[in-house]
Design a protein around this motif. Structure first.
Motif, PDB file in Angstrom:
ATOM      1  N   TRP A  13       0.840  -1.181   0.000  1.00 33.45           N
ATOM      2  CA  TRP A  13       0.000   0.000   0.000  1.00 33.45           C
ATOM      3  C   TRP A  13       0.880   1.237   0.000  1.00 33.45           C
ATOM      4  N   ALA A  15       0.343   4.986   0.807  1.00 31.41           N
ATOM      5  CA  ALA A  15      -0.627   5.931   1.366  1.00 31.41           C
ATOM      6  C   ALA A  15      -0.588   7.276   0.647  1.00 31.41           C
ATOM      7  N   LYS A  18      -2.398   6.747  -2.532  1.00 34.96           N
ATOM      8  CA  LYS A  18      -3.676   6.040  -2.353  1.00 34.96           C
ATOM      9  C   LYS A  18      -3.814   4.980  -3.436  1.00 34.96           C
ATOM     10  N   GLU A  51      -6.605   0.422   3.969  1.00 29.54           N
ATOM     11  CA  GLU A  51      -5.452  -0.231   3.351  1.00 29.54           C
ATOM     12  C   GLU A  51      -5.693  -1.737   3.223  1.00 29.54           C
TER      13      GLU A  51
END
Length: 88
Positions: A13, A15, A18, A51
């Motif tokens: 993931w 962040a 996104k 996530e």
């Protein structure tokens, strides 16, 4: 499937973006592939709020994402950072 493009069973993931990132290897070169949460929701028809959900949805549509990424790599459709942004 083109055997010169390999997709290791790795994803993470990001962040900041996104998005889920996953690697591809072509002729020894490592290529970063990116799929946004919006694209994951579009491909899966599911809502993503975390996530963990993003990674689970990624796993459920991984084969389709790898096929899309493979086509983009073969077309040399890299973004300005040398990455493949997977979109259907």
């Amino acid at each position: 499937m083109n055997q010169s493009i390999l997709f290791p069973d790795m994803q993470e993931w990001n962040a900041e973006l996104k998005a889920v990132t996953f690697p591809a290897q072509q002729s020894g070169a490592l290529i970063e592939c990116i799929v946004s949460v919006d694209e994951l929701m579009k491909l899966s028809g599911m809502t993503i709020n975390s996530e963990q959900e993003a990674l689970a949805v990624f796993a459920s549509v991984r084969f389709d994402l790898e096929e899309l990424a493979e086509e983009l790599i073969e077309d040399e459709a890299f973004n300005q950072f040398g990455q493949i942004e997977v979109m259907s």
